[in-house]
Design an enzyme around this catalytic site. Structure first.
Site, mmCIF file in Angstrom:
data_model
loop_
_atom_site.group_PDB
_atom_site.id
_atom_site.type_symbol
_atom_site.label_atom_id
_atom_site.label_comp_id
_atom_site.label_asym_id
_atom_site.label_seq_id
_atom_site.Cartn_x
_atom_site.Cartn_y
_atom_site.Cartn_z
ATOM 1 N N LYS A 1 0.848 -1.198 0.000
ATOM 2 C CA LYS A 1 0.000 0.000 0.000
ATOM 3 C C LYS A 1 0.889 1.256 0.000
ATOM 4 O O LYS A 1 2.089 1.168 0.230
ATOM 5 C CB LYS A 1 -0.923 0.005 1.231
ATOM 6 C CG LYS A 1 -1.821 -1.222 1.315
ATOM 7 C CD LYS A 1 -2.668 -1.407 0.069
ATOM 8 C CE LYS A 1 -3.791 -2.406 0.289
ATOM 9 N NZ LYS A 1 -3.869 -3.430 -0.763
HETATM 10 C C1 LIG Z 1 -9.641 -2.182 -1.521
HETATM 11 C C2 LIG Z 1 -9.117 -2.948 -0.342
HETATM 12 N N1 LIG Z 1 -9.862 -3.040 0.764
HETATM 13 C C3 LIG Z 1 -9.441 -3.697 1.844
HETATM 14 C C4 LIG Z 1 -8.213 -4.320 1.874
HETATM 15 C C5 LIG Z 1 -7.819 -5.105 3.070
HETATM 16 O O1 LIG Z 1 -6.608 -4.741 3.630
HETATM 17 P P1 LIG Z 1 -5.688 -5.812 4.382
HETATM 18 O O2 LIG Z 1 -4.975 -6.611 3.347
HETATM 19 O O3 LIG Z 1 -4.760 -4.950 5.189
HETATM 20 O O4 LIG Z 1 -6.559 -6.627 5.241
HETATM 21 C C6 LIG Z 1 -7.391 -4.252 0.752
HETATM 22 C C7 LIG Z 1 -6.079 -4.906 0.775
HETATM 23 O O5 LIG Z 1 -5.520 -5.393 -0.129
HETATM 24 C C8 LIG Z 1 -7.846 -3.564 -0.401
HETATM 25 O O6 LIG Z 1 -7.098 -3.481 -1.501
#
Ligand SMILES: Cc1ncc(COP(=O)(O)O)c(C=O)c1O
Length: 382
Positions: A190
């Protein structure tokens, strides 16, 4: 013959190389502190991240997925409630809705921005609708002025999925400061990535923040005093310390991503058979991905995009496909009863999207190699 070096879709080692000594010192400080869960590093990161987003409070947690789940629980989104969102996203945007028993109601996307088509949202509102869940996909902001108007008119809550958009703005405000709750991921790729999992909820409402913290800590309001059924979702002190090293660089990295995107847009401007991504006027993208479309009129058979991707791979360019299938056509979401053809843009875009290498540190020479290889691939694949 000289072997060609492959350009990866993302290379975090370039970013980290510049901060090697600081990251190591931060990790060692945590090691020597003896305090690995909670503590001052987490509290300091929460303060600094809230200031960066422009909200009163940030409550850190274990992942972006948990940020959404804890946020939904804090807002008391419950069985029977409907939440309007996009079918063209990572599953984590929607999974937490199912976990709290709410029903995701999909609305098609704008194929130029890949985000929720805001003009179709009102038609999807019913007496059960409680909230809107925009996903600022690939770092591109959703139109928060129009969405905010709809939320106010219909008395709906807004939960922003900012996982891919840390630092992006709508007008002069950062995303994650518009809804009741903003949800962030610190997954390593990210815009602000930890060296492991991490996430955060941003809000201006101290009561909501307290509820997020309560659910993240087993539903406790006092030691062994459980008001609700909660879970364990914490940001490690180690990840907080590493994020504190990286946070001051976020703006510069986002600026670099914007410069890389501008250069791609110039290099690819006259390429036939593609559609380049668009940022809405009033929005500032942070380009977590540079995702274009390889236009493809057919709706079955092997997508043209996949053949182009093969050519690129042979030329030493690794690309990604985010996401090859929209959620409404996935087995896990079959229970919602959606059919193929219901969200034509989401379905078409899923066949067409291709994400080019995009990361701070990607060089102009590498971008030229990507552009030339894409031009050759497009010429080769009818
Ligand atoms: C659009 C979106 N929402 C939520 C998430 C969830 O994040 P995490 O991987 O930290 O749980 C991601 C992660 O890839 C994402 O790209």
């Amino acid at each position: 013959m000289k072997a060609i070096t492959t350009i990866p879709p993302v290379d975090l080692t370039r970013q980290h190389a510049l901060l090697n000594a600081q990251l190591q010192a931060a990790a060692i400080e945590v090691l020597h502190s003896g305090r690995y869960i909670g503590g001052e590093k987490v509290a300091e990161f929460e303060r600094q991240f809230a200031a960066a987003i422009g909200t009163r409070i940030c409550a850190a947690c274990n992942s972006g997925t948990d940020a959404l789940l804890l946020g939904l629980r804090a807002l008391e989104i419950a069985p029977g409630d409907e939440v309007i969102t996009t079918p063209f996203t990572f599953a984590a945007s929607v999974e937490p809705l199912a976990f709290v028993g709410a029903r995701p109601i999909f609305v098609d996307i704008d194929p130029a921005t890949y985000n929720l088509e805001v003009t179709q949202v009102e038609a999807a509102i019913s007496a059960r609708t409680r909230a809107l869940l925009p996903v600022h996909l690939f770092g591109q902001p959703t139109d928060m002025t129009q969405l905010g108007d709809i939320a106010r008119r219909h008395d709906l809550l807004t939960i922003e999925d900012c996982a891919q958009a840390t630092g992006a703005c709508w007008g002069d405000r950062a995303l994650g400061s518009f809804g009741e709750i903003g949800c962030f991921s610190f997954f390593p790729t990210k815009n602000l990535g930890a060296l492991g999992d991490g996430g955060a909820v941003t809000t201006d409402d101290p009561e909501l923040a307290a509820r997020v913290r309560m659910f993240a800590n087993h539903g406790q309001v006092g030691r062994y005093d459980y008001l609700e059924i909660g879970t364990n979702s914490r940001l490690d002190a180690l990840q907080a310390a590493l994020l504190l090293v990286k946070l001051p660089h976020l703006d510069a990295w986002n600026l670099q991503r914007c410069q890389i995107a501008t250069r791609y847009l110039e290099l690819l401007a006259s390429l036939p058979g593609i559609a380049l991504p668009i940022t809405l006027p009033g929005g500032t993208s942070v380009w977590n991905q540079f995702t274009l479309r390889i236009l493809d009129d057919r709706s079955d058979g092997e997508p043209r995009r996949d053949r182009i991707r093969e050519h690129l791979r042979a030329a030493g360019i690794d690309t990604m496909v985010y996401y090859p299938y929209p959620l409404h056509l996935q087995p896990a979401y079959a229970y919602l009863g959606y059919r193929a053809g219901q969200f034509p843009y989401a379905e078409r875009v899923a066949r067409e999207v291709l994400s080019l290498p995009m990361f701070p540190g990607l060089t102009a020479d590498e971008q030229e190699r990507v552009a030339l290889a894409l031009k050759d691939a497009i010429a080769a694949v009818a």
